[in-house]
Write a protein that holds these residues in place. Structure first.
Motif, PDB file in Angstrom:
ATOM      1  N   TRP A  45    -114.498  47.745  45.189  1.00 23.56           N
ATOM      2  CA  TRP A  45    -114.204  46.803  46.321  1.00 23.56           C
ATOM      3  C   TRP A  45    -114.030  47.383  47.554  1.00 23.56           C
ATOM      4  O   TRP A  45    -114.754  46.968  48.785  1.00 23.56           O
ATOM      5  CB  TRP A  45    -112.937  45.932  46.098  1.00 23.56           C
ATOM      6  N   MET A 112    -106.922  45.136  40.975  1.00 22.76           N
ATOM      7  CA  MET A 112    -106.963  45.209  42.295  1.00 22.76           C
ATOM      8  C   MET A 112    -105.765  45.876  42.758  1.00 22.76           C
ATOM      9  O   MET A 112    -105.606  46.882  43.678  1.00 22.76           O
ATOM     10  CB  MET A 112    -107.004  43.838  43.053  1.00 22.76           C
ATOM     11  N   ALA A 132     -98.737  38.207  41.037  1.00 21.78           N
ATOM     12  CA  ALA A 132     -97.991  36.926  41.303  1.00 21.78           C
ATOM     13  C   ALA A 132     -99.064  35.998  41.736  1.00 21.78           C
ATOM     14  O   ALA A 132    -100.107  36.420  42.429  1.00 21.78           O
ATOM     15  CB  ALA A 132     -96.812  36.883  42.040  1.00 21.78           C
ATOM     16  N   MET A 134     -99.996  33.206  44.449  1.00 19.84           N
ATOM     17  CA  MET A 134     -99.695  32.786  46.050  1.00 19.84           C
ATOM     18  C   MET A 134     -99.312  31.424  46.021  1.00 19.84           C
ATOM     19  O   MET A 134     -98.675  30.926  47.022  1.00 19.84           O
ATOM     20  CB  MET A 134    -100.859  32.891  46.864  1.00 19.84           C
ATOM     21  N   THR A 152    -108.181  35.117  51.189  1.00 20.92           N
ATOM     22  CA  THR A 152    -107.566  34.956  49.770  1.00 20.92           C
ATOM     23  C   THR A 152    -107.621  33.310  49.760  1.00 20.92           C
ATOM     24  O   THR A 152    -107.737  32.679  48.658  1.00 20.92           O
ATOM     25  CB  THR A 152    -106.453  35.707  49.436  1.00 20.92           C
TER      26      THR A 152
HETATM   27  C1  LIG Z   1    -111.549  38.426  48.530  1.00 18.57           C
HETATM   28  S1  LIG Z   1    -110.423  39.173  47.865  1.00 18.57           S
HETATM   29  C2  LIG Z   1    -109.518  39.619  49.138  1.00 18.57           C
HETATM   30  C3  LIG Z   1    -108.821  40.981  49.004  1.00 18.57           C
HETATM   31  C4  LIG Z   1    -108.046  41.859  50.175  1.00 18.57           C
HETATM   32  N1  LIG Z   1    -107.143  41.019  50.860  1.00 18.57           N
HETATM   33  C5  LIG Z   1    -109.258  42.194  51.129  1.00 18.57           C
HETATM   34  O1  LIG Z   1    -109.339  41.738  52.174  1.00 18.57           O
HETATM   35  O2  LIG Z   1    -110.063  43.203  50.739  1.00 18.57           O
HETATM   36  C6  LIG Z   1    -109.495  38.088  47.343  1.00 18.57           C
HETATM   37  C7  LIG Z   1    -108.158  38.793  46.535  1.00 18.57           C
HETATM   38  O3  LIG Z   1    -107.075  37.635  46.197  1.00 18.57           O
HETATM   39  C8  LIG Z   1    -106.479  37.703  45.030  1.00 18.57           C
HETATM   40  N2  LIG Z   1    -106.223  36.477  44.405  1.00 18.57           N
HETATM   41  C9  LIG Z   1    -107.123  35.208  43.973  1.00 18.57           C
HETATM   42  N3  LIG Z   1    -106.350  34.248  43.531  1.00 18.57           N
HETATM   43  C10 LIG Z   1    -105.085  34.717  43.880  1.00 18.57           C
HETATM   44  C11 LIG Z   1    -103.955  33.796  43.748  1.00 18.57           C
HETATM   45  N4  LIG Z   1    -103.738  32.600  43.195  1.00 18.57           N
HETATM   46  N5  LIG Z   1    -102.706  34.645  43.943  1.00 18.57           N
HETATM   47  C12 LIG Z   1    -102.759  35.799  44.318  1.00 18.57           C
HETATM   48  N6  LIG Z   1    -103.809  36.604  44.602  1.00 18.57           N
HETATM   49  C13 LIG Z   1    -105.177  35.989  44.297  1.00 18.57           C
HETATM   50  C14 LIG Z   1    -107.745  38.414  44.048  1.00 18.57           C
HETATM   51  O4  LIG Z   1    -107.487  38.875  42.886  1.00 18.57           O
HETATM   52  C15 LIG Z   1    -108.524  39.234  45.176  1.00 18.57           C
HETATM   53  O5  LIG Z   1    -107.956  40.638  45.194  1.00 18.57           O
END
Ligand SMILES: C[S@@+](CC[C@H](N)C(=O)[O-])C[C@H]1O[C@@H](n2cnc3c(N)ncnc32)[C@H](O)[C@@H]1O
Length: 258
Positions: A45, A112, A132, A134, A152
């Motif tokens: 990533w 992650m 957790a 969100m 996200t």
């Molecule tokens: C596109 S990545 C972005 C990661 C980071 N914020 C970045 O900008 O590099 C989306 C992240 O959201 C997390 N994610 C997806 N659904 C989620 C949820 N319901 N609650 C918390 N995290 C979540 C994923 O595991 C992933 O790490």
């Protein structure tokens, strides 16, 4: 007195074939699929973010977000990064502040989160990462000075519920930064690949206002055309007397019309 009966006239084709309603629904990833997908992505990533210019873009957006900040250089404070991924947005934030701070981070992907812990270990912060969702943050109301989140909420079954949660845990006077994928040709590609929601920044701003945020502004994501075309960042401050008007914590089905 005669009672008239009325026979409805049913077209012949309906009598033969009945009445049909056909609709096409696009199914998003389930939380388990998404967790698995991001667990697989975790080792690559940060490299991907770097190649796409987002490490630099996050630095630029954080420089604007923290400009003239009353916290930076002041007393210790608490920050929450929602969907922290490998910690790139938090690292960009840490780069802008002189003093140590407490960083809480949530993500549904354990891999992650481990990468984030490793990437942030040398920085001037105390890291508390939690698995957790969100949609329902495991924190007290009004407990963070800053809440940040990148790329996200568009993944979620109910982005509104997650935004409401982020606003709830932000303290009055605290600031929030939300980076989301734009509605653009590039955004359409992401939308198809990752089955994300196409969020209109104006609608997102309305949700934020309903949550008690004010002074909303859009910040450019980086300086390159690529990252700006890809994403938009919205910053705002929680009203001192904010009450959360937006409550949509229903378990919204992750299903949307194509
Ligand atoms: C596109 S990545 C972005 C990661 C980071 N914020 C970045 O900008 O590099 C989306 C992240 O959201 C997390 N994610 C997806 N659904 C989620 C949820 N319901 N609650 C918390 N995290 C979540 C994923 O595991 C992933 O790490």
């Amino acid at each position: 007195m005669t009672l008239e009966t009325h026979k409805p006239k049913i077209p012949v084709y309906e009598r033969w074939f009945g009445t049909w309603q056909i609709s096409v629904n696009r199914r998003g990833f389930s939380a388990d699929d998404l967790r698995q997908a991001y667990d697989d992505q975790a080792p690559m990533w940060t490299g991907k973010l770097m190649k796409l210019g987002f490490l630099e873009a996050y630095r630029k957006v954080m420089a604007e977000f923290t400009e003239g900040d009353d916290l930076v250089g002041g007393t210790p404070f608490r920050v929450l990064d929602c969907g922290v991924g490998t910690g790139a947005l938090s690292a960009a934030f840490a780069h802008e502040v002189a003093q140590p701070f407490d960083l809480s981070a949530v993500d549904i992907s354990p891999s992650m989160l481990s990468e984030a812990r490793r990437n942030l270990s040398d920085l001037n912060l105390r890291f508390d990462g939690q698995i957790a969702d969100m949609h329902s943050l495991p924190f007290e109301t009004d407990s963070f000075d800053r809440v940040i989140c990148a790329h996200t909420v568009e993944h979620l079954g109910s982005p509104k519920a997650a935004i409401s949660e982020m606003c709830r845990v932000l303290r009055p006077g605290g600031k929030l930064l939300l980076v989301v994928t734009r509605k653009s040709a590039l955004g359409a590609y992401i939308h198809l690949k990752w089955r994300t929601q196409r969020l209109d920044p104006e609608v997102v701003k309305t949700w934020l206002e309903q949550c008690g945020l004010k002074d909303l502004e859009e910040l450019p994501v980086g300086t390159g055309a690529w990252t700006r075309l890809w994403s938009t960042a919205i910053a705002g401050r929680k009203n001192e007397a904010a009450s959360i008007a937006l409550q949509d914590n229903s378990a919204a089905p992750f299903r949307r019309t194509a």
